[in-house]
Design a protein around this motif. Structure first.
Motif, mmCIF file in Angstrom:
data_model
loop_
_atom_site.group_PDB
_atom_site.id
_atom_site.type_symbol
_atom_site.label_atom_id
_atom_site.label_comp_id
_atom_site.label_asym_id
_atom_site.label_seq_id
_atom_site.Cartn_x
_atom_site.Cartn_y
_atom_site.Cartn_z
ATOM 1 N N LEU A 61 0.824 -1.204 0.000
ATOM 2 C CA LEU A 61 0.000 0.000 0.000
ATOM 3 C C LEU A 61 0.861 1.257 0.000
ATOM 4 O O LEU A 61 0.449 2.296 -0.500
ATOM 5 C CB LEU A 61 -0.927 0.014 1.220
ATOM 6 C CG LEU A 61 -2.009 -1.064 1.251
ATOM 7 C CD1 LEU A 61 -2.767 -0.991 2.566
ATOM 8 C CD2 LEU A 61 -2.949 -0.910 0.080
ATOM 9 N N LEU A 62 2.046 1.169 0.581
ATOM 10 C CA LEU A 62 2.968 2.316 0.642
ATOM 11 C C LEU A 62 4.144 2.113 -0.301
ATOM 12 O O LEU A 62 5.296 2.260 0.083
ATOM 13 C CB LEU A 62 3.475 2.503 2.071
ATOM 14 C CG LEU A 62 2.445 2.863 3.123
ATOM 15 C CD1 LEU A 62 3.108 2.942 4.483
ATOM 16 C CD2 LEU A 62 1.774 4.162 2.787
ATOM 17 N N LYS A 63 3.879 1.795 -1.548
ATOM 18 C CA LYS A 63 4.955 1.534 -2.502
ATOM 19 C C LYS A 63 5.799 2.770 -2.796
ATOM 20 O O LYS A 63 6.923 2.661 -3.229
ATOM 21 C CB LYS A 63 4.378 1.007 -3.818
ATOM 22 C CG LYS A 63 3.988 -0.421 -3.779
ATOM 23 C CD LYS A 63 3.550 -0.879 -5.138
ATOM 24 C CE LYS A 63 3.096 -2.307 -5.080
ATOM 25 N NZ LYS A 63 2.572 -2.776 -6.347
ATOM 26 N N ASP A 64 5.237 3.927 -2.552
ATOM 27 C CA ASP A 64 5.993 5.158 -2.809
ATOM 28 C C ASP A 64 7.280 5.149 -2.002
ATOM 29 O O ASP A 64 7.388 4.518 -0.973
ATOM 30 C CB ASP A 64 5.185 6.392 -2.399
ATOM 31 C CG ASP A 64 3.850 6.460 -3.101
ATOM 32 O OD1 ASP A 64 3.590 5.620 -3.960
ATOM 33 O OD2 ASP A 64 3.073 7.364 -2.771
ATOM 34 N N ASP A 65 8.235 5.873 -2.481
ATOM 35 C CA ASP A 65 9.492 5.995 -1.741
ATOM 36 C C ASP A 65 9.415 7.112 -0.706
ATOM 37 O O ASP A 65 10.423 7.485 -0.121
ATOM 38 C CB ASP A 65 10.646 6.268 -2.711
ATOM 39 C CG ASP A 65 10.940 5.058 -3.570
ATOM 40 O OD1 ASP A 65 10.688 3.939 -3.105
ATOM 41 O OD2 ASP A 65 11.422 5.243 -4.705
ATOM 42 N N ARG A 66 8.203 7.599 -0.454
ATOM 43 C CA ARG A 66 8.054 8.680 0.519
ATOM 44 C C ARG A 66 8.092 8.176 1.955
ATOM 45 O O ARG A 66 8.369 8.940 2.859
ATOM 46 C CB ARG A 66 6.734 9.424 0.290
ATOM 47 C CG ARG A 66 6.687 10.128 -1.038
ATOM 48 C CD ARG A 66 5.424 10.922 -1.186
ATOM 49 N NE ARG A 66 4.273 10.020 -1.155
ATOM 50 C CZ ARG A 66 3.023 10.425 -1.120
ATOM 51 N NH1 ARG A 66 2.761 11.715 -1.082
ATOM 52 N NH2 ARG A 66 2.033 9.566 -1.112
ATOM 53 N N TYR A 67 7.774 6.897 2.185
ATOM 54 C CA TYR A 67 7.669 6.372 3.543
ATOM 55 C C TYR A 67 8.534 5.121 3.745
ATOM 56 O O TYR A 67 8.026 4.076 4.126
ATOM 57 C CB TYR A 67 6.214 6.028 3.863
ATOM 58 C CG TYR A 67 5.259 7.158 3.656
ATOM 59 C CD1 TYR A 67 5.266 8.263 4.502
ATOM 60 C CD2 TYR A 67 4.348 7.136 2.614
ATOM 61 C CE1 TYR A 67 4.390 9.302 4.312
ATOM 62 C CE2 TYR A 67 3.465 8.173 2.423
ATOM 63 C CZ TYR A 67 3.490 9.256 3.269
ATOM 64 O OH TYR A 67 2.617 10.283 3.086
#
Length: 68
Positions: free
Chosen positions: A33-39
Motif C-alpha cells: 500500500l505504501l509503494k511510494d518511496d516517501r515512507y
C-alpha cells in the motif's frame, strides 16, 4: 504460577489467530500500500512489527500451552 495462569487466560488460539492475521497484513499488505518511496521508514517498521506479532503470538501460545 500466576504469570502462567495469566498467559493461559490471554493467549488463546483466537487471540493468537488475530495477532497472526494482523502480522501478515502488516508484513505483506501494508508495504504494498505504501509503494511510494516517501515512507521507507514506516514500511520497515510495519514489516518488523508484523514479524514480531506473528512470532511473538505463536511463541506465547506455545508457552501457555506447554507450561500450564
Amino acid at each position: 504460577m500466576a504469570l502462567l495462569r495469566f498467559l493461559k487466560l490471554w493467549f488463546t488460539s483466537y487471540f493468537v489467530g488475530l495477532a497472526v492475521i494482523c502480522g501478515l497484513i502488516l508484513s505483506f499488505v501494508y508495504p504494498h500500500l505504501l509503494k511510494d518511496d516517501r515512507y521507507p521508514m514506516e514500511v520497515k517498521i510495519g514489516k518488523y512489527v508484523g514479524y514480531f506479532y506473528i512470532g511473538g503470538g505463536l511463541v506465547l501460545l506455545l508457552i501457555s500451552m506447554f507450561f500450564s
